[in-house]
Design a protein around this motif. Structure first.
Motif, short mmCIF file in Angstrom:
data_model
loop_
_atom_site.label_atom_id
_atom_site.label_comp_id
_atom_site.label_asym_id
_atom_site.label_seq_id
_atom_site.Cartn_x
_atom_site.Cartn_y
_atom_site.Cartn_z
N THR A 89 -15.95 -0.58 -4.67
CA THR A 89 -14.67 0.02 -5.10
C THR A 89 -13.49 -0.82 -4.64
OG1 THR A 89 -15.61 2.26 -5.03
CG2 THR A 89 -13.21 2.07 -4.94
N ILE A 90 -13.51 -1.25 -3.39
CA ILE A 90 -12.42 -2.06 -2.85
C ILE A 90 -12.33 -3.40 -3.60
CG2 ILE A 90 -11.57 -3.31 -0.81
CD1 ILE A 90 -12.95 -1.11 0.90
N ALA A 91 -13.49 -4.04 -3.81
CA ALA A 91 -13.51 -5.34 -4.50
C ALA A 91 -13.01 -5.19 -5.95
CB ALA A 91 -14.92 -5.91 -4.48
N ARG A 92 -13.41 -4.12 -6.62
CA ARG A 92 -13.04 -3.90 -8.02
C ARG A 92 -11.55 -3.58 -8.16
NH1 ARG A 92 -16.47 -0.43 -8.74
NH2 ARG A 92 -15.24 1.48 -8.59
N GLU A 93 -11.05 -2.69 -7.30
CA GLU A 93 -9.67 -2.23 -7.44
C GLU A 93 -8.64 -3.17 -6.81
OE1 GLU A 93 -9.28 1.71 -5.94
OE2 GLU A 93 -10.44 2.63 -7.56
N GLU A 94 -9.04 -3.84 -5.72
CA GLU A 94 -8.05 -4.61 -4.95
C GLU A 94 -8.35 -6.11 -4.88
OE1 GLU A 94 -7.53 -2.65 -1.10
OE2 GLU A 94 -8.37 -0.84 -2.00
N GLY A 95 -9.53 -6.48 -5.39
CA GLY A 95 -9.91 -7.89 -5.33
C GLY A 95 -10.82 -8.17 -4.15
N LEU A 96 -11.65 -9.20 -4.30
CA LEU A 96 -12.64 -9.54 -3.27
C LEU A 96 -12.00 -9.86 -1.93
CD1 LEU A 96 -15.73 -9.67 -3.46
CD2 LEU A 96 -15.52 -12.15 -3.73
N ALA A 97 -10.83 -10.51 -1.97
CA ALA A 97 -10.16 -10.92 -0.72
C ALA A 97 -9.77 -9.73 0.14
CB ALA A 97 -8.92 -11.75 -1.04
N SER A 98 -9.60 -8.55 -0.49
CA SER A 98 -9.20 -7.36 0.27
C SER A 98 -10.27 -6.93 1.28
CB SER A 98 -8.92 -6.19 -0.69
OG SER A 98 -7.77 -6.45 -1.47
N LEU A 99 -11.51 -7.33 1.04
CA LEU A 99 -12.58 -6.99 1.98
C LEU A 99 -12.41 -7.71 3.31
CD1 LEU A 99 -15.57 -7.07 -0.53
CD2 LEU A 99 -14.68 -5.05 0.64
N TRP A 100 -11.60 -8.78 3.30
CA TRP A 100 -11.35 -9.53 4.53
C TRP A 100 -9.96 -9.22 5.09
CZ3 TRP A 100 -15.17 -11.17 1.40
CH2 TRP A 100 -16.34 -11.65 2.01
N LYS A 101 -9.40 -8.07 4.64
CA LYS A 101 -8.12 -7.63 5.22
C LYS A 101 -8.29 -7.44 6.71
CE LYS A 101 -5.50 -5.15 1.68
NZ LYS A 101 -5.10 -3.81 1.22
N GLY A 102 -7.33 -7.88 7.46
CA GLY A 102 -7.41 -7.71 8.91
C GLY A 102 -8.22 -8.79 9.60
N ILE A 103 -8.62 -9.85 8.88
CA ILE A 103 -9.45 -10.89 9.51
C ILE A 103 -8.66 -11.65 10.57
CG2 ILE A 103 -8.95 -12.61 7.72
CD1 ILE A 103 -12.21 -12.21 9.79
N VAL A 104 -7.35 -11.89 10.34
CA VAL A 104 -6.56 -12.65 11.32
C VAL A 104 -6.45 -11.89 12.65
CG1 VAL A 104 -4.31 -13.65 11.85
CG2 VAL A 104 -5.31 -13.96 9.57
N LYS A 162 -5.32 -4.74 13.05
CA LYS A 162 -6.47 -4.90 12.15
C LYS A 162 -6.74 -3.63 11.37
CE LYS A 162 -10.89 -4.73 13.22
NZ LYS A 162 -12.30 -4.98 13.60
N VAL A 163 -6.74 -2.48 12.06
CA VAL A 163 -7.00 -1.19 11.40
C VAL A 163 -5.89 -0.87 10.40
CG1 VAL A 163 -7.13 1.31 11.76
CG2 VAL A 163 -8.44 -0.23 13.23
N ARG A 164 -4.64 -1.12 10.77
CA ARG A 164 -3.51 -0.83 9.86
C ARG A 164 -3.63 -1.65 8.57
NH1 ARG A 164 1.70 1.09 12.58
NH2 ARG A 164 0.90 2.64 14.05
N LEU A 165 -3.98 -2.93 8.70
CA LEU A 165 -4.11 -3.78 7.52
C LEU A 165 -5.31 -3.37 6.67
CD1 LEU A 165 -3.30 -7.30 9.03
CD2 LEU A 165 -1.85 -5.96 7.51
N GLN A 166 -6.41 -3.00 7.31
CA GLN A 166 -7.61 -2.58 6.59
C GLN A 166 -7.41 -1.25 5.87
OE1 GLN A 166 -10.36 -2.75 9.94
NE2 GLN A 166 -11.53 -4.35 8.91
N ALA A 167 -6.60 -0.37 6.47
CA ALA A 167 -6.42 0.98 5.95
C ALA A 167 -5.59 1.00 4.66
CB ALA A 167 -5.75 1.87 7.00
N GLU A 168 -4.77 -0.03 4.47
CA GLU A 168 -3.87 -0.05 3.31
C GLU A 168 -4.65 -0.39 2.04
OE1 GLU A 168 0.64 -1.31 3.11
OE2 GLU A 168 -0.62 -3.08 2.95
N GLY A 169 -4.68 0.55 1.13
CA GLY A 169 -5.40 0.35 -0.12
C GLY A 169 -4.52 -0.23 -1.21
N LYS A 170 -4.92 -0.01 -2.46
CA LYS A 170 -4.15 -0.52 -3.60
C LYS A 170 -2.90 0.31 -3.77
CE LYS A 170 -4.59 -1.76 -8.47
NZ LYS A 170 -5.46 -1.72 -9.68
N LEU A 171 -1.75 -0.36 -3.88
CA LEU A 171 -0.47 0.34 -4.00
C LEU A 171 -0.01 0.40 -5.44
CD1 LEU A 171 1.33 -1.37 -0.98
CD2 LEU A 171 0.24 0.87 -1.00
#
Length: 304
Positions: A66-81, A141-150
């Motif tokens: 769902t995350i990859a489809r709606e927000e793009g594959l890169a969104s799965l690595w949100k919060g990596i930094v 990290k959690v804040r960045l991961q929690a943000e979905g598609k706007l």
């Protein structure tokens, strides 16, 4: 200074560097599962008007899809930094300090096998100390991961990790970077003790089985065992920590626990269990395998 690990006999700096590297590598490989876990944990019961509202995220693979489809594959690595910031500090400290702290508890003249209770106590200590330092990185990290598609035209809360640190300080104060410290210390102290102590015990047990040696298969099985124990023990505090960091409406740890129990039921504390195990199980396998090789490499450099 030499860390009291008879298997490696490398310096504390070498142990810290090996631990940080292994933790960062494991983080890069498994953060999509962590992102899925956070989304599942933050998902609350849907309130429907006339009909039944189905949850947006279902299961580990479903959430990843769902995350990859709606927000793009890169969104799965949100919060990596901030995730890598966290692992450099937390991973390096919790594992690097484990042997010195364990030796401190048993005393320098101790001979024989270290008791399991001492291993657990050392894991609790290093986990608590390390996350007290690294809490701001976990929060971001959690804040960045929690943000979905706007929705279209709605700006993102943070443009990136560094912007998140500065924005949180400006809007909420420096102390806000340590939001959720209580459940985070509890979670990471417990999980660290569960991981390190169970890894030791599982590995020790496996090596007593005829045909098994201290090789990759043994490390793999020990890592999976450590991950399973860690998830079983740490999942409830992990859910509370994620909810407190992702939603500032909670007054404190007890408030978050009570509201979660009241609104979502006791099973909510094991939300995301499968992705959490998928994440921690694979994370432990990758981290311990990498750590063993990294320490061998550092030992060869230091003894040259």
């Amino acid at each position: 200074m030499v860390a009291g690990d008879s298997k490696s006999d490398i310096s504390f700096a070498g142990t810290f560097a090996s631990s940080a590297f292994a933790a960062c590598f494991a983080e890069i490989c498994t953060i999509p599962l962590d992102t899925a876990k956070v989304r599942l944990q933050l998902q609350k019961k849907a309130v429907a008007g006339d009909g039944i509202a189905l949850p947006k995220y279902k299961g580990m693979l479903g959430t990843v899809g769902t995350i990859a489809r709606e927000e793009g594959l890169a969104s799965l690595w949100k919060g990596i930094v901030p995730g890598l910031h966290r692992q450099c500090l937390f991973g390096g400290l919790r594992i690097g300090l484990y042997e010195p702290i364990k030796n401190l508890y048993v005393g320098e003249n101790f001979v024989g096998d270290v008791p399991l209770t001492t291993k657990i106590l050392a894991g609790l200590t290093t986990g608590a100390l390390a996350i007290s330092v690294a809490n701001p990185t976990d929060l971001v990290k959690v804040r960045l991961q929690a943000e979905g598609k706007l929705a279209a035209g709605v700006p993102r809360r943070y443009s990136g990790a560094l912007n998140a640190y500065s924005t949180i300080v400006k809007q909420e104060g420096v102390r806000a970077l340590w939001t959720g410290l209580g459940p985070n210390v509890a979670r990471n102290a417990i999980i660290n003790a569960a991981e390190l102590a169970s890894y030791d015990q599982v590995k020790q047990t496996i090596l007593k089985i005829p045909g098994f040696t201290d090789n990759v298969l043994t490390h793999l099985l020990s890592g999976l065992g450590a991950g399973f124990v860690a998830v079983c023990v740490g999942s409830p505090v992990d859910v509370v920590k994620s909810r407190m960091m992702g939603d500032s409406s909670y007054k404190g740890t007890i408030d978050c626990f009570v509201k979660t129990l009241k609104n979502d039921g006791p099973l909510a504390f094991y939300k995301g269990f499968i992705p959490n195990f998928g994440r921690l199980g694979s994370w432990n396998v990758i981290m311990f395998l990498t750590l063993e090789q990294a320490k061998k490499f550092v030992k060869s450099i230091e003894s040259a």
